[in-house]
Design a protein around this motif. Sequence first.
Motif, PDB file in Angstrom:
ATOM      1  N   SER A 151     -30.513  -4.403  12.019  1.00  0.00           N
ATOM      2  CA  SER A 151     -31.741  -3.974  12.683  1.00  0.00           C
ATOM      3  C   SER A 151     -33.003  -4.303  11.897  1.00  0.00           C
ATOM      4  O   SER A 151     -34.106  -3.939  12.289  1.00  0.00           O
ATOM      5  N   PHE A 185     -34.589  -6.847  11.745  1.00  0.00           N
ATOM      6  CA  PHE A 185     -35.517  -7.760  12.421  1.00  0.00           C
ATOM      7  C   PHE A 185     -36.506  -7.020  13.321  1.00  0.00           C
ATOM      8  O   PHE A 185     -37.468  -7.593  13.805  1.00  0.00           O
ATOM      9  N   LEU A 186     -36.249  -5.745  13.557  1.00  0.00           N
ATOM     10  CA  LEU A 186     -37.114  -4.983  14.465  1.00  0.00           C
ATOM     11  C   LEU A 186     -38.466  -4.691  13.817  1.00  0.00           C
ATOM     12  O   LEU A 186     -38.540  -4.352  12.645  1.00  0.00           O
ATOM     13  N   ASN A 187     -39.512  -4.810  14.591  1.00  0.00           N
ATOM     14  CA  ASN A 187     -40.849  -4.599  14.055  1.00  0.00           C
ATOM     15  C   ASN A 187     -41.166  -3.121  13.889  1.00  0.00           C
ATOM     16  O   ASN A 187     -40.693  -2.286  14.645  1.00  0.00           O
ATOM     17  N   SER A 188     -41.985  -2.826  12.910  1.00  0.00           N
ATOM     18  CA  SER A 188     -42.409  -1.443  12.686  1.00  0.00           C
ATOM     19  C   SER A 188     -43.133  -0.921  13.917  1.00  0.00           C
ATOM     20  O   SER A 188     -43.791  -1.662  14.631  1.00  0.00           O
ATOM     21  N   THR A 189     -43.003   0.369  14.151  1.00  0.00           N
ATOM     22  CA  THR A 189     -43.643   0.968  15.329  1.00  0.00           C
ATOM     23  C   THR A 189     -44.924   1.724  14.982  1.00  0.00           C
ATOM     24  O   THR A 189     -45.537   2.311  15.863  1.00  0.00           O
TER      25      THR A 189
END
Lengths: 495, 495
Positions: free
Chosen positions: B335, B337-341
């Motif tokens: 995970s 690769f998921l962008n910060s929120t």
Amino acid sequence: MNDLTISLNLKSKTPLYEQIYGYIKKEIQAGRIKSGEKLPSTRSLCRYLEISRSTVELAYEQLLSEGYVEAEACRGFFVADVRGLYRLDGSIQEYGAAGKKEKEEYLYDFTPNGVDLNSFPYNAWRKLSKESLLDDRTELFRLGETQGEYALRAAICSYLHQARGVNCAPEQIIVGAGNDYLLMLLATVIGLDHKVAFENPTYRQAYRLFRNLSYRICTVDMDSQGMDVEKLAASGADIAFVMPSHQYPLGIVMPLKRRLALLQWAGQDERRYIIEDDYDSEFRYKGKPIPALQGYDKNEKVIFIGTFSKAIAPAIRMSYLVLPKPLLEQFRKRSGFLNSTVSKVDQLIMTKFIEEGYFERHLNKTRALYKSRHDVLLSCLKSAFCQSAPPGRQNRGGSGKGGGVFKISGERAGVHLLLHVQNGMTEEELIQRAKTRGIRVYGLSEYYVEPQREPSATILLGYANMSEEKIIKAVGMLAEVWKENETLNQESCKK
Amino acid sequence: MNDLTISLNLKSKTPLYEQIYGYIKKEIQAGRIKSGEKLPSTRSLCRYLEISRSTVELAYEQLLSEGYVEAEACRGFFVADVRGLYRLDGSIQEYGAAGKKEKEEYLYDFTPNGVDLNSFPYNAWRKLSKESLLDDRTELFRLGETQGEYALRAAICSYLHQARGVNCAPEQIIVGAGNDYLLMLLATVIGLDHKVAFENPTYRQAYRLFRNLSYRICTVDMDSQGMDVEKLAASGADIAFVMPSHQYPLGIVMPLKRRLALLQWAGQDERRYIIEDDYDSEFRYKGKPIPALQGYDKNEKVIFIGTFSKAIAPAIRMSYLVLPKPLLEQFRKRSGFLNSTVSKVDQLIMTKFIEEGYFERHLNKTRALYKSRHDVLLSCLKSAFCQSAPPGRQNRGGSGKGGGVFKISGERAGVHLLLHVQNGMTEEELIQRAKTRGIRVYGLSEYYVEPQREPSATILLGYANMSEEKIIKAVGMLAEVWKENETLNQESCKK
């Protein structure tokens, strides 16, 4: 205790009451003034320190409000039991340099995900941000609406209608902290029992996310118009993830006919949906604007997703999902309890940014900027790699096949072009040769989630974050390192 | 075109160049100045309008940068083809009042999820927010680190270590937009093949989320110390979701012995994990602070989650997840690769808020505030409902069983108390009777995800958002409506 000898600094920027408060707090924390001990009265301390009584009172109030002292009526102030109080010494431990990864340094970076941050409208953003926090509006710090504040959804709705031809009501919009999050949220709405078809090559981020969420996944080949609908139907997938406005990475703008064919496919089965990622739709340079797929959807089949990260700045974590009405019901039932992921302050800033016309200006400005970079890159590439090509034949929007050694495609929209190379060098070799000159370029193959049948050597050249001077210089150098063999085999570009 | 008769308003707050720009833009958009038409030269227009040439130049540059006009060397400015330009008319359509749901009005709301927003440190937040946007730091608008900025993670790490006894490195922390999101993210890390055990009653938000994500779910009964570990072992679950610092809604603070038993359970199988939701740990009024479960964990079994939403303000969408090291590897692989929120600006503000001591002050201040509200509510409840109870016997932290008509529990931490009622009225009746006086109270039964075996009448009374005056008044009225029968059966509170 009678006196506290506090050496006050009258010239300090820290107010006197803060100095007194800080001194006593430290003494208490260090245990030098013990729990239960009585502090000097405000009257005696102000005399002793030769300052006004209200200053001492202010300091005591601060200590009182933070629990360091307790007031007893008619008796005075006593040091509280402070074992339970928070004491953060503020010193952040050093955890080594592990956090700061060294990045390889390039002089020129043709990243296809770039954004020109110099265009970021700081002044407007700062002004709106200041305005938003101007009054003590407690409302702003209460938990907001699950789907995002109504005013913001209304503003997005107007924008999508006017700029993208999307037909929806604010009720259908969900604002969230980025596409990744909204796709996760979507998963909770539609459930996991679906087979999702992706274009190949595709935007890996979404592909990997769906795979990690345990969806069944497949890829469907594309032709020059986008996803092949017959192959999609044969794949057994019931959800198609497409980027009609600007396919990433191929840069194909899906023609109307294909869009209608896709919608027809979706209409044939109740379980089918299309996820339309409106990627890079803001930047389109040629041809009449084509409304979003969602705008043609009569059967409530299109789930539309878009983001402000690309149009404004990547660190603005704000995206929007437009749900068809049947899924909206499902969202409310299954996922309506989830809290919004975007702070209300940020939502208010964005609402003003759209409503007060800043967004329109910013879009037009960056589009003009990217268009001129696009034009410069295109003409540089043509003169460097395709000198003998007759003018007027470059606009076909290539499939990567054909006779020339160098061919360009994907030039109608977005912020990158593709250069297809058939000079005997592999993609990796092209990338490495560019690197020797400090130029970073990106290979198409990394976007294929299933290996290509005929591996090509195709380079992505993003220009959003490259000045025109840099583009000119870099393309000149690329020509040198990529055309070294050319004098040998004397074959020039045919396209 | 020779002249443009623009009526300029010299007294307007809008600068002259903006007025000229706005006028020409509108004329172009309206089609009154056609594509291809030549604009008057800057020299002639400035003479005609009797203003400085640089003002006209500024206006033209603005038009140029947004793509409304094009400059041709030695020829002048020409109106561009503007069909592709964004034109957002700013008028937000009215979509009816559907967005504004009417809420039932109560004079007093004992919500257990309240936060005293009057304590929100506006001045500090505004100052830090202004500081953060002060310089044109493009860095701030680039995409940040997946897990959150390192400086913020280091600050959180120090805070958790000092205040909560959590042992971790910044590398183990993931910052995200709220607990809901972080739990979704966690699901992508650990995968869906787990059975998750919840306390019953529990925090429904997490329970529903895990259920929606298709996890196998079960509930485990609690005794007065928290989740029953034997029953947990028998349930076949491999993940336990617990709130040891302040169980929601029962308010139980899990004793050390039970914490160790839980850790032992987790250590017995490789697949087992404990999710520790550090709910309301900031507000603790009695007894020595107990470090987080995570602090005792020797086997890398505890996944720790906490939030700033409760400690600062609900609209601050920022939470943190602390992963044990083996899961960190998995996070990076699956995970990462998921962008910060969370936006970088907000992260910077929060970093400063912690590092510069504002967080410590705020925590102590709100704790002192909530403690005095807690004390007032507790003493009001005792004198209204438990007059005959001997002093000193109220501190047992009840299980809801026992002899009295009214019993209080959950008073050691958090921002709500529980009142167990055995006066013959049902929970619903108690709630409805309170409503007749404009008082909103909450029933415990809605927190049970599986029905209670012996339904009780238990009321949650949150005090975070109630002033002391309101608490006193409201409890007085509650006593009136809830004790109406008492004169009849003459039974007084035994606890």
